[in-house]
Design an enzyme around this catalytic site. Sequence first.
Site, PDB file in Angstrom:
ATOM      1  N   ALA A   1      -1.103  10.178   3.328  1.00 26.43           N
ATOM      2  CA  ALA A   1      -2.539   9.886   3.301  1.00 26.43           C
ATOM      3  C   ALA A   1      -2.793   8.416   2.985  1.00 26.43           C
ATOM      4  O   ALA A   1      -3.933   7.979   2.909  1.00 26.43           O
ATOM      5  CB  ALA A   1      -3.230  10.767   2.274  1.00 26.43           C
ATOM      6  N   GLY A   2      -1.714   7.656   2.778  1.00 26.03           N
ATOM      7  CA  GLY A   2      -1.883   6.234   2.466  1.00 26.03           C
ATOM      8  C   GLY A   2      -2.190   6.015   0.994  1.00 26.03           C
ATOM      9  O   GLY A   2      -2.791   5.006   0.625  1.00 26.03           O
ATOM     10  N   LEU A   3      -1.781   6.957   0.149  1.00 26.73           N
ATOM     11  CA  LEU A   3      -2.039   6.815  -1.291  1.00 26.73           C
ATOM     12  C   LEU A   3      -0.759   6.453  -2.047  1.00 26.73           C
ATOM     13  O   LEU A   3      -0.680   6.576  -3.263  1.00 26.73           O
ATOM     14  CB  LEU A   3      -2.636   8.109  -1.853  1.00 26.73           C
ATOM     15  CG  LEU A   3      -3.941   8.540  -1.190  1.00 26.73           C
ATOM     16  CD1 LEU A   3      -4.442   9.848  -1.784  1.00 26.73           C
ATOM     17  CD2 LEU A   3      -4.991   7.459  -1.369  1.00 26.73           C
TER      18      LEU A   3
ATOM     19  N   ASP B   1      -0.857  -8.699   0.838  1.00 28.48           N
ATOM     20  CA  ASP B   1       0.157  -8.822  -0.238  1.00 28.48           C
ATOM     21  C   ASP B   1       1.414  -9.540   0.235  1.00 28.48           C
ATOM     22  O   ASP B   1       1.924 -10.419  -0.449  1.00 28.48           O
ATOM     23  CB  ASP B   1       0.462  -7.481  -0.923  1.00 28.48           C
ATOM     24  CG  ASP B   1       1.004  -6.379  -0.038  1.00 28.48           C
ATOM     25  OD1 ASP B   1       1.013  -6.552   1.209  1.00 28.48           O
ATOM     26  OD2 ASP B   1       1.431  -5.343  -0.583  1.00 28.48           O
TER      27      ASP B   1
ATOM     28  N   ASP C   1       1.652  -1.627  -3.832  1.00 24.65           N
ATOM     29  CA  ASP C   1       1.654  -0.207  -4.207  1.00 24.65           C
ATOM     30  C   ASP C   1       2.416   0.020  -5.506  1.00 24.65           C
ATOM     31  O   ASP C   1       1.951   0.725  -6.411  1.00 24.65           O
ATOM     32  CB  ASP C   1       2.308   0.642  -3.100  1.00 24.65           C
ATOM     33  CG  ASP C   1       1.654   0.413  -1.759  1.00 24.65           C
ATOM     34  OD1 ASP C   1       0.569  -0.181  -1.720  1.00 24.65           O
ATOM     35  OD2 ASP C   1       2.242   0.832  -0.744  1.00 24.65           O
TER      36      ASP C   1
ATOM     37  N   TYR D   1       3.873  -2.066  11.230  1.00 19.23           N
ATOM     38  CA  TYR D   1       3.789  -2.759   9.937  1.00 19.23           C
ATOM     39  C   TYR D   1       4.763  -3.936   9.922  1.00 19.23           C
ATOM     40  O   TYR D   1       4.389  -5.078   9.622  1.00 19.23           O
ATOM     41  CB  TYR D   1       4.109  -1.780   8.803  1.00 19.23           C
ATOM     42  CG  TYR D   1       3.908  -2.372   7.433  1.00 19.23           C
ATOM     43  CD1 TYR D   1       2.683  -2.249   6.791  1.00 19.23           C
ATOM     44  CD2 TYR D   1       4.914  -3.077   6.793  1.00 19.23           C
ATOM     45  CE1 TYR D   1       2.471  -2.804   5.540  1.00 19.23           C
ATOM     46  CE2 TYR D   1       4.722  -3.637   5.545  1.00 19.23           C
ATOM     47  CZ  TYR D   1       3.503  -3.495   4.920  1.00 19.23           C
ATOM     48  OH  TYR D   1       3.304  -4.049   3.688  1.00 19.23           O
TER      49      TYR D   1
HETATM   50  C1  GLA Z   1       1.300  -0.512   2.623  1.00 21.02           C
HETATM   51  C2  GLA Z   1       2.297  -1.406   1.911  1.00 21.02           C
HETATM   52  C3  GLA Z   1       1.597  -2.406   1.003  1.00 21.02           C
HETATM   53  C4  GLA Z   1       0.504  -3.153   1.735  1.00 21.02           C
HETATM   54  C5  GLA Z   1      -0.387  -2.192   2.514  1.00 21.02           C
HETATM   55  C6  GLA Z   1      -1.374  -2.906   3.388  1.00 21.02           C
HETATM   56  O1  GLA Z   1       0.632   0.315   1.709  1.00 21.02           O
HETATM   57  O2  GLA Z   1       3.187  -0.631   1.165  1.00 21.02           O
HETATM   58  O3  GLA Z   1       2.528  -3.296   0.454  1.00 21.02           O
HETATM   59  O4  GLA Z   1       1.040  -4.138   2.563  1.00 21.02           O
HETATM   60  O5  GLA Z   1       0.354  -1.299   3.321  1.00 21.02           O
HETATM   61  O6  GLA Z   1      -2.275  -3.616   2.605  1.00 21.02           O
END
Ligand code: GLA
Length: 385
Positions: A121-123, A36, A170, A220
């Site tokens: 949890a990455g949600l 993204d 997101d 990141y």
């Molecule tokens: C996180 C960031 C998103 C995206 C993902 C990896 O969720 O908030 O913008 O970059 O990582 O795809």
Amino acid sequence: MHMIKEIKAKHIELFRDQPLLIRAPGRINLIGEHTDYNEGFVLPAAIDKEAVFAIQFNKLSTFRFYAFDLEQYFETEQIKPAPKEFHWANYLLGVLAQFEKQGTQIKGVDCVFGSNIPIGAGLSSSAAIECGFAIGLNEILQTGFSDFKLVQMAQKAEHEYAGVLCGIMDQYASVFGKKNHVIKLDCRSNTHQYFPFGMKNYVIALADTKVKHDLASSAYNQRRIECENGVQFLKNKGHKINALRDVSQELIESYKYKLDPAVYKRCHYIIKENKRVQNACIALEKNDFNKFGILMYDSHNGLKNEYEVSCNELDLLVDLTKNMDYVYGSRMMGGGFGGCTINLIRKGEELRFKDLVTKEYLYETGISPNVYFVKISDGGNILRK
Ligand code: GLA
């Protein structure tokens, strides 16, 4: 429904006023990771786990927030970052700051919010909080910002008040989600196309490693820089490009031995991952879930070996599924270094999947993972009673 009632009742109890109610969901991402912020493609969807808000003005020039799940109250008169112990308030303050930047006069606002999106949890529980609050403010302040503007403001809140230079995926998914559809988002034009993702024969299972390694946010931001370095390098060589989106595989390969090895790997991954999203959409149109699943596994390999944002726990969860013939695809999801894997599995195999993953992961790591089965839902909206 239960949570909404509780949040509303708490608002009335604390602030003695009838609030506006809003919901905003968390998200999954089928494929297209870290693309993204490289002006590429992603394929997220909103899910049936959400944050709920009760908000209203007050006449006090004070911002009064209550985090229902933490049972914590925080109030302030100033729109500036909150102390560490109230870090959750930053998601709300970050959004308020964006409204202020747009020239909106804001006096006092009361907000009670809660969420059933698992944290860490990455949600994208944080994006759901930012987006829901932004949707609510837009309504009570009658600011009339477009949905996309709200998405951008929510993203800025994350940059400036949470310190993560996230892309737009997101927040976009939390606002533009559509029931039973995935969103193919073009992060250059910021336009999208919905693809039906009816789950008659398939189920999306999330397996939560329950770990979050410290590296997550520093790595990141570091990956972002590495990608920018790759772009700058190619620009310096005279190539007319603006982002990795414009770079072909042949071009990047021709600089394999001239680029910093880490930068080469990051760029190579992004270029391939963009292609995978395109191919995944073609597979979806053909209803070819075998192909879709293979692309998911390929994506994981790239994230593990080239982008280097996976971790042992995520790799283990993905590897476990390779012996399950009812799993079409599996990969780590989101920023990396922990959180969930996303798995596409044949309907009817939910229990078998959950049991096996739980048993094996517990055996290998000593941690009992969480396994969630999620449905694809609509994006955030105001709840009219
Ligand atoms: C996180 C960031 C998103 C995206 C993902 C990896 O969720 O908030 O913008 O970059 O990582 O795809």
